[in-house]
Design an enzyme around this catalytic site. Structure first.
Site, PDB file in Angstrom:
ATOM      1  N   ASP A   1       0.062   1.060  13.742  1.00 12.43           N
ATOM      2  CA  ASP A   1       0.235   2.185  14.431  1.00 12.43           C
ATOM      3  C   ASP A   1       0.712   2.342  15.947  1.00 12.43           C
ATOM      4  O   ASP A   1       1.482   3.001  16.478  1.00 12.43           O
ATOM      5  CB  ASP A   1      -0.812   3.447  14.289  1.00 12.43           C
ATOM      6  CG  ASP A   1      -2.075   2.734  14.996  1.00 12.43           C
ATOM      7  OD1 ASP A   1      -2.310   2.742  16.196  1.00 12.43           O
ATOM      8  OD2 ASP A   1      -2.811   2.480  14.114  1.00 12.43           O
TER       9      ASP A   1
ATOM     10  N   GLY B   1      -3.521 -11.885   8.995  1.00 15.91           N
ATOM     11  CA  GLY B   1      -4.335 -12.138  10.144  1.00 15.91           C
ATOM     12  C   GLY B   1      -5.201 -13.276  10.233  1.00 15.91           C
ATOM     13  O   GLY B   1      -5.335 -13.813  10.966  1.00 15.91           O
TER      14      GLY B   1
ATOM     15  N   ASP C   1      -8.097  -4.293  14.775  1.00 13.66           N
ATOM     16  CA  ASP C   1      -8.073  -3.105  14.652  1.00 13.66           C
ATOM     17  C   ASP C   1      -7.895  -2.913  13.062  1.00 13.66           C
ATOM     18  O   ASP C   1      -6.518  -2.701  12.529  1.00 13.66           O
ATOM     19  CB  ASP C   1      -6.824  -2.489  15.354  1.00 13.66           C
ATOM     20  CG  ASP C   1      -6.640  -1.034  15.043  1.00 13.66           C
ATOM     21  OD1 ASP C   1      -7.642  -0.312  14.188  1.00 13.66           O
ATOM     22  OD2 ASP C   1      -5.736  -0.271  15.793  1.00 13.66           O
ATOM     23  N   SER C   2      -8.855  -3.107  11.924  1.00 12.48           N
ATOM     24  CA  SER C   2      -8.506  -3.260  10.868  1.00 12.48           C
ATOM     25  C   SER C   2      -8.758  -2.102   9.924  1.00 12.48           C
ATOM     26  O   SER C   2      -9.459  -1.125  10.361  1.00 12.48           O
ATOM     27  CB  SER C   2      -9.526  -4.399  10.185  1.00 12.48           C
ATOM     28  OG  SER C   2     -10.808  -4.191  10.244  1.00 12.48           O
TER      29      SER C   2
ATOM     30  N   GLN D   1       0.842  -1.135   0.129  1.00 13.89           N
ATOM     31  CA  GLN D   1       0.002   0.139   0.057  1.00 13.89           C
ATOM     32  C   GLN D   1       0.903   1.308   0.129  1.00 13.89           C
ATOM     33  O   GLN D   1       2.044   1.130   0.239  1.00 13.89           O
ATOM     34  CB  GLN D   1      -0.851   0.026   1.316  1.00 13.89           C
ATOM     35  CG  GLN D   1      -0.246  -0.115   2.578  1.00 13.89           C
ATOM     36  CD  GLN D   1      -0.782  -0.516   3.717  1.00 13.89           C
ATOM     37  OE1 GLN D   1      -2.196  -0.466   3.642  1.00 13.89           O
ATOM     38  NE2 GLN D   1      -0.190  -1.132   4.644  1.00 13.89           N
TER      39      GLN D   1
END
Length: 299
Positions: free
Chosen positions: A109, A161, A178-179, A54
């Site tokens: 993050d 995942g 946390d997608s 990405q």
């Protein structure tokens, strides 16, 4: 700052008003938000490059602190990230009576693991993030979140995942997803097989909380997840938080549990001793499950 052709590609906009200097804006281009987007004035581009998976950018904004953007979509700002990270973590970890081993899927993050580590019962945190470059960018440029990676209780895995949970039966007390949104590679994380595999990856009294979109913009997504989740887990619920820099200002979570109820079983005494919180309170914990009239019947 010199403007380049790449800035147009990542949603930059330069405005030149009469008598004013050039100003640089980032325009969030997510199409999943029903035509909604936000524009944020930025002071500097701290990094901007493409990984294997990405496009990654970190901006210094004028009013919102540092900002992480993936594929031209806002992931977080320092201004309001606590409303998201505190709610995705403390609701399940204060409901489970003794969370010891926690898995975070996504969350490169570091904000989610930062909050998980505030719970003294936690002995081990596994983070499964597809793109290691997200972690590297945040460690370099957003230490207010990524400082959690230095804790010895944290172990990071850089892989898919969905595959990760399939290979770890009965391993975790709590799984937190946390997608990104259910577009592109994130789609699998909103589908029945993944929820079934997470059920198997939990200990017998484990819990799952997943990012599950906005009640204003994505009711069909929420209803679809709820329909199959309630066939897998004995207890499910949906709750939300207020994040101004996300489309509609609201983002929600699906809470799926093998045993515990997030309203009946959460430990308010443990909640009161948590430190360094900006958003979460026991009162907000309860209120977050109260949905507006238009969202009744989603779950």
């Amino acid at each position: 700052m010199t403007q380049t052709t790449s800035e147009k590609h990542v949603g930059f906009k330069v405005d030149e008003a009469a008598g004013q200097a050039l100003s640089l804006w980032f325009n969030d281009s997510i199409e999943f938000a029903h035509g909604c987007r936000i524009s944020v004035r930025i002071k500097d581009v701290l990094c901007h490059y493409r990984s294997r998976f990405q496009e990654i950018a970190v901006f210094e904004t004028e009013r919102l602190g540092r900002m992480l953007v993936l594929d031209n979509i806002t992931m977080l700002t320092e201004f309001d990230e606590a409303a998201y990270h505190e709610m995705i973590v403390h609701v399940p970890l204060l409901t489970h009576p003794r969370p010891v081993k926690v898995l975070v899927i996504g969350g490169g993050d570091g904000g989610t693991i930062r909050e998980v580590l505030k719970h003294p019962s936690v002995e081990e945190v596994h983070l499964c993030e597809l793109d290691e470059e997200v972690v590297k960018a945040c460690r370099a440029h957003i230490p207010s979140l990524a400082c959690a990676f230095d804790d010895p209780r944290v172990k990071a895995y850089y892989e898919d995942g969905a595959k990760f949970v399939k290979e770890r039966p009965a391993a975790y007390d709590v799984i937190i997803v946390d997608s990104t949104d259910p577009i592109g590679p994130g789609q699998v994380l909103f589908q029945r097989p993944f929820y079934a595999d997470m059920y198997s990856a939990l200990k017998e009294d484990g819990m799952v909380v997943t990012q599950c979109e906005s009640i204003h913009l994505h009711r069909e997504v929420i209803r679809g997840v709820a329909d199959f989740a309630k066939e897998i887990y004995p207890r499910i619920g949906y709750y939300y938080t207020l994040v101004p820099t996300y489309p509609s200002g609201v983002i929600g979570f699906m809470c799926c549990s093998r045993r515990y109820d997030p309203l009946r079983d959460f430990d308010e005494k443990r909640a009161e001793v948590l430190t360094d919180l900006r958003y979460y309170t026991p009162e907000i914990h309860r209120a977050a499950f109260v949905l507006p009239r238009f969202a009744h019947g989603l779950v």
